[in-house]
Design a protein around this motif. Structure first.
Motif, PDB file in Angstrom:
ATOM      1  N   MET A   1       0.846  -1.197   0.000  1.00 32.36           N
ATOM      2  CA  MET A   1       0.000   0.000   0.000  1.00 32.36           C
ATOM      3  C   MET A   1       0.883   1.249   0.000  1.00 32.36           C
ATOM      4  O   MET A   1       1.824   1.353   0.771  1.00 32.36           O
ATOM      5  N   SER A   2       0.576   2.190  -0.903  1.00 36.98           N
ATOM      6  CA  SER A   2       1.324   3.434  -0.972  1.00 36.98           C
ATOM      7  C   SER A   2       0.729   4.443   0.002  1.00 36.98           C
ATOM      8  O   SER A   2      -0.458   4.754  -0.059  1.00 36.98           O
ATOM      9  N   LEU A   3       1.561   4.944   0.903  1.00 34.35           N
ATOM     10  CA  LEU A   3       1.115   5.881   1.924  1.00 34.35           C
ATOM     11  C   LEU A   3       1.841   7.214   1.752  1.00 34.35           C
ATOM     12  O   LEU A   3       2.946   7.267   1.209  1.00 34.35           O
ATOM     13  N   ALA A   4       1.218   8.256   2.232  1.00 35.23           N
ATOM     14  CA  ALA A   4       1.877   9.550   2.350  1.00 35.23           C
ATOM     15  C   ALA A   4       1.530  10.117   3.717  1.00 35.23           C
ATOM     16  O   ALA A   4       0.480   9.801   4.287  1.00 35.23           O
ATOM     17  N   ILE A   5       2.431  10.915   4.240  1.00 39.17           N
ATOM     18  CA  ILE A   5       2.199  11.581   5.517  1.00 39.17           C
ATOM     19  C   ILE A   5       1.671  12.984   5.236  1.00 39.17           C
ATOM     20  O   ILE A   5       2.260  13.735   4.455  1.00 39.17           O
ATOM     21  N   GLY A   6       0.554  13.311   5.855  1.00 38.53           N
ATOM     22  CA  GLY A   6       0.004  14.657   5.749  1.00 38.53           C
ATOM     23  C   GLY A   6       0.026  15.324   7.109  1.00 38.53           C
ATOM     24  O   GLY A   6      -0.302  14.695   8.116  1.00 38.53           O
ATOM     25  N   ILE A   7       0.412  16.593   7.144  1.00 38.25           N
ATOM     26  CA  ILE A   7       0.446  17.356   8.394  1.00 38.25           C
ATOM     27  C   ILE A   7      -0.263  18.679   8.172  1.00 38.25           C
ATOM     28  O   ILE A   7       0.024  19.412   7.217  1.00 38.25           O
ATOM     29  N   ASP A   8      -1.219  18.968   9.037  1.00 37.72           N
ATOM     30  CA  ASP A   8      -1.995  20.207   8.966  1.00 37.72           C
ATOM     31  C   ASP A   8      -1.620  21.070  10.175  1.00 37.72           C
ATOM     32  O   ASP A   8      -1.845  20.672  11.320  1.00 37.72           O
TER      33      ASP A   8
ATOM     34  N   GLY B   1       3.458  15.754   2.986  1.00 33.94           N
ATOM     35  CA  GLY B   1       2.786  16.984   2.599  1.00 33.94           C
ATOM     36  C   GLY B   1       2.470  17.812   3.832  1.00 33.94           C
ATOM     37  O   GLY B   1       1.984  17.286   4.831  1.00 33.94           O
ATOM     38  N   ILE B   2       2.746  19.101   3.769  1.00 36.52           N
ATOM     39  CA  ILE B   2       2.485  20.015   4.874  1.00 36.52           C
ATOM     40  C   ILE B   2       1.462  21.052   4.427  1.00 36.52           C
ATOM     41  O   ILE B   2       1.647  21.718   3.407  1.00 36.52           O
ATOM     42  N   GLY B   3       0.389  21.190   5.183  1.00 35.69           N
ATOM     43  CA  GLY B   3      -0.571  22.261   4.952  1.00 35.69           C
ATOM     44  C   GLY B   3      -0.432  23.291   6.058  1.00 35.69           C
ATOM     45  O   GLY B   3      -0.628  22.968   7.229  1.00 35.69           O
ATOM     46  N   ALA B   4      -0.082  24.517   5.709  1.00 40.21           N
ATOM     47  CA  ALA B   4       0.192  25.550   6.707  1.00 40.21           C
ATOM     48  C   ALA B   4      -0.757  26.729   6.535  1.00 40.21           C
ATOM     49  O   ALA B   4      -1.019  27.163   5.408  1.00 40.21           O
ATOM     50  N   ALA B   5      -1.265  27.226   7.649  1.00 38.35           N
ATOM     51  CA  ALA B   5      -2.078  28.444   7.612  1.00 38.35           C
ATOM     52  C   ALA B   5      -1.148  29.624   7.370  1.00 38.35           C
ATOM     53  O   ALA B   5      -0.270  29.900   8.184  1.00 38.35           O
ATOM     54  N   GLY B   6      -1.308  30.284   6.249  1.00 39.71           N
ATOM     55  CA  GLY B   6      -0.440  31.399   5.928  1.00 39.71           C
ATOM     56  C   GLY B   6      -0.140  31.466   4.448  1.00 39.71           C
ATOM     57  O   GLY B   6      -0.725  30.745   3.635  1.00 39.71           O
ATOM     58  N   PHE B   7       0.778  32.339   4.079  1.00 39.11           N
ATOM     59  CA  PHE B   7       1.160  32.535   2.683  1.00 39.11           C
ATOM     60  C   PHE B   7       2.296  31.578   2.352  1.00 39.11           C
ATOM     61  O   PHE B   7       3.355  31.612   2.985  1.00 39.11           O
ATOM     62  N   VAL B   8       2.086  30.735   1.349  1.00 37.39           N
ATOM     63  CA  VAL B   8       3.103  29.786   0.916  1.00 37.39           C
ATOM     64  C   VAL B   8       3.486  30.125  -0.515  1.00 37.39           C
ATOM     65  O   VAL B   8       2.617  30.318  -1.375  1.00 37.39           O
ATOM     66  N   GLY B   9       4.782  30.211  -0.773  1.00 33.93           N
ATOM     67  CA  GLY B   9       5.255  30.583  -2.097  1.00 33.93           C
ATOM     68  C   GLY B   9       4.816  29.605  -3.172  1.00 33.93           C
ATOM     69  O   GLY B   9       4.484  28.445  -2.898  1.00 33.93           O
TER      70      GLY B   9
END
Length: 328
Positions: A1-8, A70-78
């Motif tokens: 199984m292919s997994l990815a790590i997501g962080i919010d 993958g990182i999801g961040a509150a703010g401005f991302v280039g």
């Protein structure tokens, strides 16, 4: 199984998960968001600890191979999905987050705005699956947003597209944290909902008697979820406050329809838990203020389905997709 790590990375918590190809979260990790004065290196230590915990879970329980982070961040991302230009809840200013984490982790790393990651999740696995033109509006303490067209996130030239909360809807209106006045999020967000309820309480309005009893007269205990719960339980004043927020939401959506002409608006964030108490007045205001109303197709306005985990699910899936595209 292919997994990815997501962080919010949110204002109060950092939520991580192991996510499979179907958008299912099969392991979770959580930390408190550091204070905004915390040094960047300390925040990165925390993120690495989340990655390590989830990687250990994948190996220990033989869940599958991790392909990306993958990182999801509150703010401005280039636009390079690498640099956090500005994060309101953290000390990051032009922070090369992708580069720093890549040096400490064994996987490719991708960084994006948290509204983009939530929108992607809802398009891939949730409320707007298969829709060609999507605009997401996240109602939390403020308002975030995202635009997706034909399966491609529209990040803008500099990566900062979708900051709908700072559209001016009332010239000279309420002062916003961004420095301007009359921004949309001052009228259609969780902060706006709480502010309006507090103003009733401060005026000792008898309309707010039930809410006042619930918090024992302590205004600091008042929260948006509390108002939503009161409305669901039949409190007419709480319901009226939500309807007012919903009306302002619909006004802003009509403006966005003029700009983007989407097939669907998906409404996420904590305030969206109010469901139809929010969305019904939003749809009514939208129809009243939509330019060309009656002579044009109307976008659907739907509630997000994936809840608080949409951001981490989308972050993981976007990272996995980026790796697969590179391989292809």
């Amino acid at each position: 199984m292919s997994l990815a790590i997501g962080i919010d990375i949110g204002g109060t918590k950092v939520a991580g998960g192991l996510v499979d190809e179907r958008g299912t979260v099969i392991a979770r990790a959580r930390r408190d968001t550091p204070h905004r004065s915390t040094k960047a290196a300390v925040v990165e230590d925390l993120l690495v600890s989340v990655v390590d915990e989830l990687q250990d879970a994948a190996e220990r329980d033989d869940l599958g191979e991790v392909s990306a982070i993958g990182i999801g961040a509150a703010g401005f991302v280039g636009a390079d999905r690498s640099t956090v230009v500005f994060a309101p809840h953290l000390s990051w200013r032009n922070e090369p987050l992708r580069e720093n984490l890549r040096a400490r982790c064994a996987f490719p790393v991708f960084v994006d705005n948290d509204a983009n990651t939530a929108c992607w999740a809802e398009w891939r696995f949730g409320a707007v699956a298969g829709e060609s033109h999507v605009v997401m509006v996240n109602l939390g303490t403020g308002i975030g947003g995202a635009i997706l067209v034909d399966g491609v996130m529209q990040r803008g030239r500099y990566g900062i597209a979708g900051e709908f909360g700072h559209m001016q809807v009332v010239p000279g209106g309420i002062r916003c944290e961004c420095g301007n006045r009359g921004c949309w999020e001052q009228y259609a967000s969780g902060n706006a909902l709480v502010r309006e309820a507090r103003s009733l309480l401060a005026a000792q309005s008898p309309m707010a008697h039930d809410i006042e009893a619930e918090i024992g007269g302590d205004l600091t205990k008042l929260t948006g979820p509390m108002i939503t719960e009161a409305a669901a339980a039949g409190d007419a004043t709480a319901a009226e406050l939500l309807a007012e927020i919903g009306s302002w939401l619909g006004t802003g959506l009509a403006n966005l329809a003029s700009a983007f002409d989407p097939g669907a608006f998906v409404i996420g964030g904590g305030v969206s838990a109010a469901g139809e108490m929010l969305l019904t007045p939003a749809r009514e205001a939208f129809r009243k203020q939509l330019p060309g109303r009656g002579y044009r197709p109307e976008a659907r306005i739907v509630q997000a389905q994936l809840g608080n985990e949409a951001g981490l699910i989308g972050a993981a899936d976007l990272a996995r997709s980026a790796v697969e595209e590179d391989i292809a």
